[in-house]
Scaffold this motif. Structure first.
Motif, PDB file in Angstrom:
ATOM      1  N   ILE A 203       0.824  -1.215   0.000  1.00 23.26           N
ATOM      2  CA  ILE A 203       0.000   0.000   0.000  1.00 23.26           C
ATOM      3  C   ILE A 203       0.859   1.268   0.000  1.00 23.26           C
ATOM      4  O   ILE A 203       0.659   2.139  -0.852  1.00 23.26           O
ATOM      5  N   PRO A 204       1.867   1.384   0.885  1.00 21.32           N
ATOM      6  CA  PRO A 204       2.711   2.578   0.777  1.00 21.32           C
ATOM      7  C   PRO A 204       3.495   2.657  -0.540  1.00 21.32           C
ATOM      8  O   PRO A 204       3.738   3.752  -1.051  1.00 21.32           O
ATOM      9  N   LEU A 205       3.860   1.504  -1.114  1.00 18.79           N
ATOM     10  CA  LEU A 205       4.524   1.516  -2.421  1.00 18.79           C
ATOM     11  C   LEU A 205       3.588   2.086  -3.495  1.00 18.79           C
ATOM     12  O   LEU A 205       3.993   2.886  -4.334  1.00 18.79           O
ATOM     13  N   ALA A 206       2.325   1.669  -3.449  1.00 18.98           N
ATOM     14  CA  ALA A 206       1.340   2.124  -4.444  1.00 18.98           C
ATOM     15  C   ALA A 206       1.103   3.633  -4.356  1.00 18.98           C
ATOM     16  O   ALA A 206       0.752   4.270  -5.346  1.00 18.98           O
TER      17      ALA A 206
ATOM     18  N   GLU B 258      -0.751 -17.191  -1.518  1.00 16.34           N
ATOM     19  CA  GLU B 258      -1.956 -17.450  -0.729  1.00 16.34           C
ATOM     20  C   GLU B 258      -3.120 -16.555  -1.167  1.00 16.34           C
ATOM     21  O   GLU B 258      -3.071 -15.340  -0.989  1.00 16.34           O
ATOM     22  N   PRO B 259      -4.205 -17.145  -1.708  1.00 18.12           N
ATOM     23  CA  PRO B 259      -5.367 -16.342  -2.118  1.00 18.12           C
ATOM     24  C   PRO B 259      -5.955 -15.528  -0.949  1.00 18.12           C
ATOM     25  O   PRO B 259      -6.407 -14.404  -1.149  1.00 18.12           O
ATOM     26  N   ASP B 260      -5.915 -16.092   0.260  1.00 18.71           N
ATOM     27  CA  ASP B 260      -6.457 -15.375   1.435  1.00 18.71           C
ATOM     28  C   ASP B 260      -5.695 -14.077   1.686  1.00 18.71           C
ATOM     29  O   ASP B 260      -6.283 -13.058   2.054  1.00 18.71           O
ATOM     30  N   MET B 261      -4.386 -14.120   1.497  1.00 21.45           N
ATOM     31  CA  MET B 261      -3.573 -12.918   1.691  1.00 21.45           C
ATOM     32  C   MET B 261      -3.946 -11.857   0.658  1.00 21.45           C
ATOM     33  O   MET B 261      -4.101 -10.676   0.976  1.00 21.45           O
ATOM     34  N   LEU B 262      -4.106 -12.283  -0.586  1.00 20.40           N
ATOM     35  CA  LEU B 262      -4.446 -11.341  -1.653  1.00 20.40           C
ATOM     36  C   LEU B 262      -5.833 -10.739  -1.423  1.00 20.40           C
ATOM     37  O   LEU B 262      -6.066  -9.558  -1.701  1.00 20.40           O
ATOM     38  N   GLU B 263      -6.735 -11.549  -0.888  1.00 25.87           N
ATOM     39  CA  GLU B 263      -8.081 -11.057  -0.583  1.00 25.87           C
ATOM     40  C   GLU B 263      -8.021  -9.977   0.512  1.00 25.87           C
ATOM     41  O   GLU B 263      -8.675  -8.936   0.424  1.00 25.87           O
ATOM     42  N   ARG B 264      -7.208 -10.220   1.523  1.00 25.48           N
ATOM     43  CA  ARG B 264      -7.039  -9.221   2.592  1.00 25.48           C
ATOM     44  C   ARG B 264      -6.386  -7.958   2.060  1.00 25.48           C
ATOM     45  O   ARG B 264      -6.744  -6.843   2.438  1.00 25.48           O
ATOM     46  N   LEU B 265      -5.406  -8.136   1.182  1.00 25.81           N
ATOM     47  CA  LEU B 265      -4.735  -6.983   0.582  1.00 25.81           C
ATOM     48  C   LEU B 265      -5.726  -6.150  -0.221  1.00 25.81           C
ATOM     49  O   LEU B 265      -5.749  -4.917  -0.126  1.00 25.81           O
TER      50      LEU B 265
ATOM     51  N   LYS C 238      -6.050   2.250  -5.919  1.00 26.93           N
ATOM     52  CA  LYS C 238      -6.554   1.533  -7.102  1.00 26.93           C
ATOM     53  C   LYS C 238      -5.444   0.995  -8.015  1.00 26.93           C
ATOM     54  O   LYS C 238      -5.732   0.324  -8.994  1.00 26.93           O
ATOM     55  N   ASN C 239      -4.197   1.309  -7.719  1.00 23.91           N
ATOM     56  CA  ASN C 239      -3.117   0.896  -8.636  1.00 23.91           C
ATOM     57  C   ASN C 239      -2.328  -0.307  -8.105  1.00 23.91           C
ATOM     58  O   ASN C 239      -1.107  -0.318  -8.074  1.00 23.91           O
ATOM     59  N   ILE C 240      -3.065  -1.343  -7.695  1.00 26.54           N
ATOM     60  CA  ILE C 240      -2.436  -2.599  -7.258  1.00 26.54           C
ATOM     61  C   ILE C 240      -3.019  -3.738  -8.089  1.00 26.54           C
ATOM     62  O   ILE C 240      -4.237  -3.869  -8.191  1.00 26.54           O
ATOM     63  N   SER C 241      -2.162  -4.521  -8.715  1.00 25.10           N
ATOM     64  CA  SER C 241      -2.581  -5.713  -9.460  1.00 25.10           C
ATOM     65  C   SER C 241      -2.230  -6.950  -8.638  1.00 25.10           C
ATOM     66  O   SER C 241      -1.061  -7.172  -8.325  1.00 25.10           O
ATOM     67  N   LEU C 242      -3.229  -7.732  -8.305  1.00 21.93           N
ATOM     68  CA  LEU C 242      -3.032  -8.933  -7.492  1.00 21.93           C
ATOM     69  C   LEU C 242      -2.636 -10.106  -8.384  1.00 21.93           C
ATOM     70  O   LEU C 242      -3.244 -10.333  -9.430  1.00 21.93           O
ATOM     71  N   MET C 243      -1.610 -10.856  -7.953  1.00 28.66           N
ATOM     72  CA  MET C 243      -1.134 -11.999  -8.723  1.00 28.66           C
ATOM     73  C   MET C 243      -0.881 -13.190  -7.800  1.00 28.66           C
ATOM     74  O   MET C 243      -0.036 -13.112  -6.920  1.00 28.66           O
ATOM     75  N   LYS C 244      -1.644 -14.271  -8.011  1.00 28.03           N
ATOM     76  CA  LYS C 244      -1.409 -15.490  -7.232  1.00 28.03           C
ATOM     77  C   LYS C 244      -0.292 -16.273  -7.926  1.00 28.03           C
ATOM     78  O   LYS C 244      -0.459 -16.771  -9.028  1.00 28.03           O
ATOM     79  N   ASN C 245       0.845 -16.316  -7.251  1.00 21.87           N
ATOM     80  CA  ASN C 245       2.061 -16.850  -7.868  1.00 21.87           C
ATOM     81  C   ASN C 245       3.049 -17.264  -6.803  1.00 21.87           C
ATOM     82  O   ASN C 245       3.105 -16.636  -5.751  1.00 21.87           O
ATOM     83  N   ASP C 246       3.886 -18.256  -7.111  1.00 26.10           N
ATOM     84  CA  ASP C 246       5.013 -18.476  -6.204  1.00 26.10           C
ATOM     85  C   ASP C 246       6.208 -17.676  -6.728  1.00 26.10           C
ATOM     86  O   ASP C 246       6.188 -17.152  -7.840  1.00 26.10           O
TER      87      ASP C 246
END
Length: 197
Positions: A52-55, A68-75, A85-93
């Protein structure tokens, strides 16, 4: 190796005020020299303590990568609460990052490198997605006993991590935000390119 991975059920402690006070995310990301023109990847973003501070510092999307999808959901929820609004979520290792070669100028990797199967492969991926001359900021737990953090046996000593980054084509500068943590600012060497297959 899933037993090394942080349990997303405990995600709230990653965002609590005490942790923010200790880590000072806004101050830490100063070491990445993010401007409004930078494209940033936060690898192992979790619920967004650093994302969030990076964005807030760039006009481009910040790629928030987490397995972890749960982490991305919380984010996503935390970003919405701050109207980011300028964050793209990516489920990836971190060993197979779904970003193009040289697609970001800044990479943050905070407190997750000890969880990956192949640290060498993860570093190769960070190097691959970074532009030449781009910056990586890698933070982790020092290999010393402490009340919090991951088990001592999976922690990577700071000197070893700095050496690994240098071996992979980075110039490094280490600092210590606290007695239990280390941070390495690593600049990808300008002449470092991706080897042709």
């Amino acid at each position: 190796m899933t037993d090394k991975r942080f349990d997303p059920k405990n995600a709230d402690i990653l965002m609590d005020q005490e942790r923010r006070k200790t880590l000072q995310p806004e101050k830490i990301i100063d070491y990445l020299h993010v401007t409004k023109d930078d494209t940033v990847a936060d690898l192992g973003a979790g619920p967004g303590l650093f994302t969030i501070p990076l964005a807030k510092r760039t006009e481009h999307d910040v790629y928030a990568v987490d397995i972890e999808p749960d982490m991305l959901e919380r984010l996503k929820k935390n970003a919405e609460e701050e109207d980011i609004k300028n964050i793209s979520l990516m489920k990836n290792d971190l060993e197979n990052i779904q970003l193009a070669d040289h697609s970001v100028s800044r990479v943050l990797n905070a407190f997750v490198i000890h969880e990956v199967e192949s640290i060498d492969q993860a570093i190769d991926e960070m190097k691959r997605i970074l532009t030449p001359g781009g910056y990586l900021l890698l933070m982790d737990w020092e290999a010393v006993a402490s009340e919090s953090g991951p088990p001592l046996e999976i922690r990577i000593p700071s000197e070893k991590m700095a050496n690994m980054l240098q071996d992979h084509g980075f110039d490094t500068d280490m600092f210590r935000p606290g007695p239990e943590h280390y941070a390495i600012q690593a600049k990808k060497r300008e002449n470092e390119s991706i080897p042709l297959e």
